[in-house]
Design an enzyme around this catalytic site. Structure first.
Site, short mmCIF file in Angstrom:
data_model
loop_
_atom_site.label_atom_id
_atom_site.label_comp_id
_atom_site.label_asym_id
_atom_site.label_seq_id
_atom_site.Cartn_x
_atom_site.Cartn_y
_atom_site.Cartn_z
N MET A 122 6.02 -31.72 -29.11
CA MET A 122 5.69 -30.98 -30.33
C MET A 122 6.86 -31.04 -31.29
SD MET A 122 4.06 -27.73 -28.40
CE MET A 122 5.24 -27.88 -27.13
N MET B 201 20.26 -14.30 -17.82
CA MET B 201 20.57 -12.96 -18.38
C MET B 201 19.53 -12.53 -19.41
SD MET B 201 23.40 -11.70 -17.17
CE MET B 201 24.90 -12.11 -16.34
N GLY C 280 20.61 -24.15 -15.08
CA GLY C 280 21.16 -25.18 -15.94
C GLY C 280 20.11 -26.16 -16.42
N ASP D 87 21.65 -31.89 -27.58
CA ASP D 87 21.82 -31.62 -26.14
C ASP D 87 21.91 -32.88 -25.26
OD1 ASP D 87 21.52 -29.00 -26.86
OD2 ASP D 87 19.84 -28.57 -25.52
N HIS E 105 32.73 0.82 -45.19
CA HIS E 105 32.58 1.87 -44.19
C HIS E 105 31.17 2.45 -44.27
CE1 HIS E 105 33.49 5.30 -41.67
NE2 HIS E 105 32.93 6.08 -42.60
C1 LIG Z 1 15.11 -20.60 -23.08
C2 LIG Z 1 16.11 -21.16 -24.05
C3 LIG Z 1 16.68 -20.34 -25.01
C4 LIG Z 1 17.60 -20.86 -25.90
N1 LIG Z 1 18.15 -20.02 -26.83
C5 LIG Z 1 19.05 -20.51 -27.71
C6 LIG Z 1 19.61 -19.67 -28.71
O1 LIG Z 1 19.30 -18.49 -28.81
N2 LIG Z 1 20.50 -20.21 -29.57
C7 LIG Z 1 20.87 -21.53 -29.51
O2 LIG Z 1 21.68 -21.97 -30.33
N3 LIG Z 1 20.36 -22.34 -28.57
C8 LIG Z 1 19.47 -21.87 -27.67
N4 LIG Z 1 18.92 -22.70 -26.74
C9 LIG Z 1 19.35 -24.11 -26.72
C10 LIG Z 1 18.64 -24.91 -27.84
O3 LIG Z 1 17.24 -24.75 -27.70
C11 LIG Z 1 19.01 -26.37 -27.74
O4 LIG Z 1 20.42 -26.50 -27.75
C12 LIG Z 1 18.44 -27.15 -28.92
O5 LIG Z 1 17.05 -27.05 -28.98
C13 LIG Z 1 18.86 -28.61 -28.78
O6 LIG Z 1 18.28 -29.35 -29.79
P1 LIG Z 1 18.13 -30.91 -29.66
O7 LIG Z 1 17.73 -31.35 -31.02
O8 LIG Z 1 19.30 -31.54 -29.07
O9 LIG Z 1 16.96 -31.14 -28.60
P2 LIG Z 1 15.52 -30.52 -28.46
O10 LIG Z 1 15.30 -29.37 -29.35
O11 LIG Z 1 15.31 -30.32 -27.02
O12 LIG Z 1 14.57 -31.68 -28.98
C14 LIG Z 1 14.40 -32.89 -28.30
C15 LIG Z 1 13.02 -33.44 -28.60
O13 LIG Z 1 12.95 -34.77 -28.14
C16 LIG Z 1 11.66 -35.00 -27.59
N5 LIG Z 1 11.76 -36.16 -26.70
C17 LIG Z 1 12.45 -36.25 -25.53
N6 LIG Z 1 12.35 -37.50 -25.01
C18 LIG Z 1 11.58 -38.20 -25.88
C19 LIG Z 1 11.12 -39.54 -25.90
N7 LIG Z 1 11.44 -40.43 -24.96
N8 LIG Z 1 10.34 -39.92 -26.92
C20 LIG Z 1 9.99 -39.06 -27.90
N9 LIG Z 1 10.42 -37.78 -27.93
C21 LIG Z 1 11.20 -37.36 -26.95
C22 LIG Z 1 11.35 -33.69 -26.90
O14 LIG Z 1 9.97 -33.54 -26.68
C23 LIG Z 1 11.91 -32.68 -27.89
O15 LIG Z 1 10.93 -32.29 -28.81
C24 LIG Z 1 17.98 -22.23 -25.84
C25 LIG Z 1 17.40 -23.07 -24.87
C26 LIG Z 1 16.48 -22.55 -23.99
C27 LIG Z 1 15.86 -23.46 -22.97
N1 LIG Z 2 21.60 -17.59 -26.62
C1 LIG Z 2 21.81 -18.88 -26.45
O1 LIG Z 2 22.48 -19.55 -27.21
C2 LIG Z 2 21.14 -19.59 -25.30
C3 LIG Z 2 20.16 -18.94 -24.56
C4 LIG Z 2 19.58 -19.61 -23.50
C5 LIG Z 2 19.97 -20.91 -23.23
N2 LIG Z 2 20.92 -21.51 -23.97
C6 LIG Z 2 21.35 -22.89 -23.66
O2 LIG Z 2 20.65 -23.37 -22.53
C7 LIG Z 2 21.58 -23.96 -21.62
C8 LIG Z 2 21.09 -23.71 -20.23
O3 LIG Z 2 21.20 -22.33 -19.87
P1 LIG Z 2 21.25 -21.89 -18.35
O4 LIG Z 2 21.57 -20.45 -18.30
O5 LIG Z 2 20.07 -22.40 -17.60
O6 LIG Z 2 22.40 -22.83 -17.80
P2 LIG Z 2 23.97 -22.68 -17.57
O7 LIG Z 2 24.39 -24.05 -17.20
O8 LIG Z 2 24.64 -21.99 -18.68
O9 LIG Z 2 24.05 -21.70 -16.32
C9 LIG Z 2 23.44 -21.95 -15.09
C10 LIG Z 2 23.98 -20.95 -14.09
O10 LIG Z 2 23.30 -21.14 -12.87
C11 LIG Z 2 24.25 -21.18 -11.81
N3 LIG Z 2 23.64 -21.97 -10.75
C12 LIG Z 2 23.50 -23.32 -10.67
N4 LIG Z 2 22.85 -23.66 -9.55
C13 LIG Z 2 22.56 -22.51 -8.89
C14 LIG Z 2 21.89 -22.21 -7.67
N5 LIG Z 2 21.37 -23.18 -6.91
N6 LIG Z 2 21.80 -20.92 -7.29
C15 LIG Z 2 22.32 -19.93 -8.07
N7 LIG Z 2 22.96 -20.16 -9.23
C16 LIG Z 2 23.07 -21.43 -9.65
C17 LIG Z 2 25.49 -21.79 -12.44
O11 LIG Z 2 26.65 -21.47 -11.72
C18 LIG Z 2 25.46 -21.16 -13.83
O12 LIG Z 2 26.11 -19.92 -13.88
C19 LIG Z 2 22.92 -23.34 -21.91
O13 LIG Z 2 23.94 -24.29 -21.78
C20 LIG Z 2 22.81 -22.86 -23.31
O14 LIG Z 2 23.51 -23.71 -24.19
C21 LIG Z 2 21.51 -20.86 -25.00
#
Ligand SMILES: Cc1cc2nc3c(=O)[nH]c(=O)nc-3n(C[C@H](O)[C@H](O)[C@H](O)COP(=O)(O)OP(=O)(O)OC[C@H]3O[C@@H](n4cnc5c(N)ncnc54)[C@H](O)[C@@H]3O)c2cc1C
Ligand SMILES: NC(=O)c1ccc[n+]([C@@H]2O[C@H](COP(=O)([O-])OP(=O)(O)OC[C@H]3O[C@@H](n4cnc5c(N)ncnc54)[C@H](O)[C@@H]3O)[C@@H](O)[C@H]2O)c1
Length: 472
Positions: free
Chosen positions: A36, A186, A271, A312, A445
């Site tokens: 999407m 978290m 992760g 990413d 303030h």
């Molecule tokens: C639950 C969750 C919460 C998060 N919350 C935050 C947050 O609050 N703040 C924050 O800064 N970050 C947050 N992140 C991280 C953030 O979503 C990512 O860092 C960000 O979306 C990365 O953007 P990107 O452009 O690298 O990749 P993505 O947004 O993942 O986009 C990659 C796109 O490539 C497409 N794609 C993959 N392979 C192919 C292929 N072979 N051909 C065509 N299309 C393909 C995928 O379908 C996808 O649409 C969160 C992540 C998760 C999982």
């Molecule tokens: N607010 C935000 O910006 C936000 C919110 C959500 C996600 N994200 C992004 O998504 C990415 C992924 O987040 P995440 O929390 O999945 O990954 P993370 O890599 O930050 O953390 C994964 C955690 O799981 C633990 N872990 C790994 N294997 C395990 C196992 N077998 N048993 C128990 N614990 C284990 C690791 O030690 C680590 O603390 C982050 O790097 C972050 O950049 C960002």
């Protein structure tokens, strides 16, 4: 074979704006998306989670309103309504992003999965069937990351949840066991606790949030434990299985001792890994590291000329704002002939627990490791006037400063509006504003930022406390 000037693989937070701007700059561009438009952030990352975190906060406030003199007798959590609101927001963001691509002249949006067939050649397995071959001198990889599934015996035999599938649950889990206590664990742990689930969190490291300073991780755990979330650090899941009554059972070892935990759902939050496996990078000769991330230099160029990686899919911090910043760097270097690099880029972030943790720059642990001559200032939120007035004094402010230059090296704000306050500090760091200047700066303030005066007062025993600090 279709010939383009540029091909963008993935419509994430870098690819979408990049494709538009390249087309607007006169380059015939294709953007390929297998799922999407909008990628993780819009569809199953930031947008849906923060929309649902807002509902969780409302439930928390409803349950804690007595202290402010407002008595809410009964309230219920309506998960289908929460999902409906979340889905509407996601749909509107996604629709807007797709419309933006479709309405750009010189840009083709193609739904399908892209695979390299050579250094400048791509084959797309079209979503509607068939394939399309194309080539371009410029190719941008923005394929993002996906949930990494740990190698736990029995896990593949049960219906575990990921950060994507948990967003579609229509009923609140009775007992949610979360593997991994970092951002995803978290944020979802607190959210579902507030929706009514029992939550148990497991972390392999000796403590939750292993990348944060110990005092910060401890305070967050304390805050979540106050909401009756259970943590097990130094914990390893050794086996999971489904019991005859339908419940799930996890065998875990905590500090070497084996225990059994019965639960209704398991969320894997251990992760993420880059989406490079099926990309055919070896056909193009693009190098990856041992974890599958695309290797890039400081200008986000891969080892193959004309092929870039953004967001990413490359190593380093995985945030939306980083992916977006990657786009601006690549675009300006290519089209505006700038000479920008990602080296020394300040990386802010905000973990959206309640209270949130906003952080920028280095941690105290990093300052120690680097052998810097640093000082640490800490101010509990109980001493922040605004926090007292608002009725939420959980958390603290913390800053690491250079003792010689007086420059700010890092700031962490665990407290209400932590992400916003840290942006103020980020601008000070970029502008080279020193802590003595902030100590005497006039802030409105009563704002949270005003307490930055008092935070930096803490650094010098000869400094007189401000009238505001004396008030406490
Ligand atoms: C639950 C969750 C919460 C998060 N919350 C935050 C947050 O609050 N703040 C924050 O800064 N970050 C947050 N992140 C991280 C953030 O979503 C990512 O860092 C960000 O979306 C990365 O953007 P990107 O452009 O690298 O990749 P993505 O947004 O993942 O986009 C990659 C796109 O490539 C497409 N794609 C993959 N392979 C192919 C292929 N072979 N051909 C065509 N299309 C393909 C995928 O379908 C996808 O649409 C969160 C992540 C998760 C999982
Ligand atoms: N607010 C935000 O910006 C936000 C919110 C959500 C996600 N994200 C992004 O998504 C990415 C992924 O987040 P995440 O929390 O999945 O990954 P993370 O890599 O930050 O953390 C994964 C955690 O799981 C633990 N872990 C790994 N294997 C395990 C196992 N077998 N048993 C128990 N614990 C284990 C690791 O030690 C680590 O603390 C982050 O790097 C972050 O950049 C960002």
């Amino acid at each position: 074979m279709k010939i383009y000037d540029a091909i963008v693989i993935g419509s994430g937070q870098a690819g979408t704006p990049l494709a538009k701007k390249l087309a607007m700059a006169g380059k015939k561009t294709a953007i390929i998306e297998k799922r999407m438009v909008g990628g993780t952030c819009i569809n199953d990352g930031c947008t849906p989670t923060k929309a649902m975190v807002a509902s969780a906060k409302m439930a928390y406030l409803a349950g804690h309103s007595d202290n402010l003199g407002v008595h809410i007798k009964n309230f219920t959590v309506d998960l289908p309504q929460i999902l409906k609101r979340k889905n509407e927001i996601v749909k509107s963001f996604q629709g807007g992003a797709q419309k933006g691509l479709e309405g750009t002249a010189g840009l083709d949006l193609i739904f399908g999965e892209a695979v390299f067939t050579g250094p400048q050649a791509i084959m797309v397995k079209l979503k509607d069937g068939g394939t399309e071959e194309m080539q371009a001198d410029l190719i941008f990889i923005n394929t993002g990351a996906k949930t990494a599934i740990p190698d736990v015996p029995g896990l593949s035999d049960i219906d575990y949840l990921t950060s994507t599938s948990i967003l579609e649950l229509e009923t609140v889990p009775q007992h949610l066991l979360i593997i991994g206590a970092s951002y995803i664990g978290m944020e979802f742990g607190q959210m579902f606790r507030r929706f009514g689930s029992k939550i148990t969190m497991l972390e392999t490291s000796p403590r939750a949030l292993p990348k944060e300073d110990e005092d910060i991780a401890e305070e967050i755990v304390k805050i979540l434990e106050a909401e009756e979330i259970t943590f097990h650090a130094d914990a390893k899941v050794t086996k999971v299985s489904k019991k005859p009554n339908g419940d799930l059972e996890a065998e875990i070892t905590v500090v070497g001792e084996t225990r059994l935990i019965s639960c209704s759902h398991i969320l894997v939050a251990a992760g993420r890994k880059p989406q490079t496996e099926a990309l055919g990078l070896q056909k193009a000769g693009v190098e990856t590291d041992d974890r599958g991330y695309v290797k890039v230099n400081d200008r986000l160029e891969t080892n193959i000329p004309g092929v870039y990686a953004l967001g990413d899919v490359k190593p380093g911090p995985a945030f939306t704002h980083i992916a977006y910043n990657d786009y601006t760097i690549v675009y300006r270097n290519l089209i505006e002939k700038a000479n920008l690099s990602i080296k020394n880029r300040l990386v802010p972030y905000c973990m959206f627990t309640d209270p949130p943790l906003g952080r920028v720059g280095i941690t105290e642990a990093e300052a120690k490791k680097q052998g810097l001559n640093y000082k640490v200032a800490k101010l509990p939120m109980q001493y922040v006037a605004r926090a007292i007035e608002v009725g939420d004094t959980r958390g603290f402010m913390k800053a690491i400063v250079d003792a010689d230059t007086k420059k700010i090296l890092g700031v962490a704000i665990l407290g209400e509006e932590g992400g916003e306050i840290v942006s103020v500090m980020q601008m000070a760091m970029v502008g080279g504003i020193t802590y003595p200047e902030i100590r005497y700066m006039v802030f409105a303030h009563p704002t949270y930022s005003e307490s930055l005066n008092n935070l930096f007062m803490k650094l010098d025993s000869l400094t007189q406390p401000s009238p505001k600090e004396r008030a406490f």
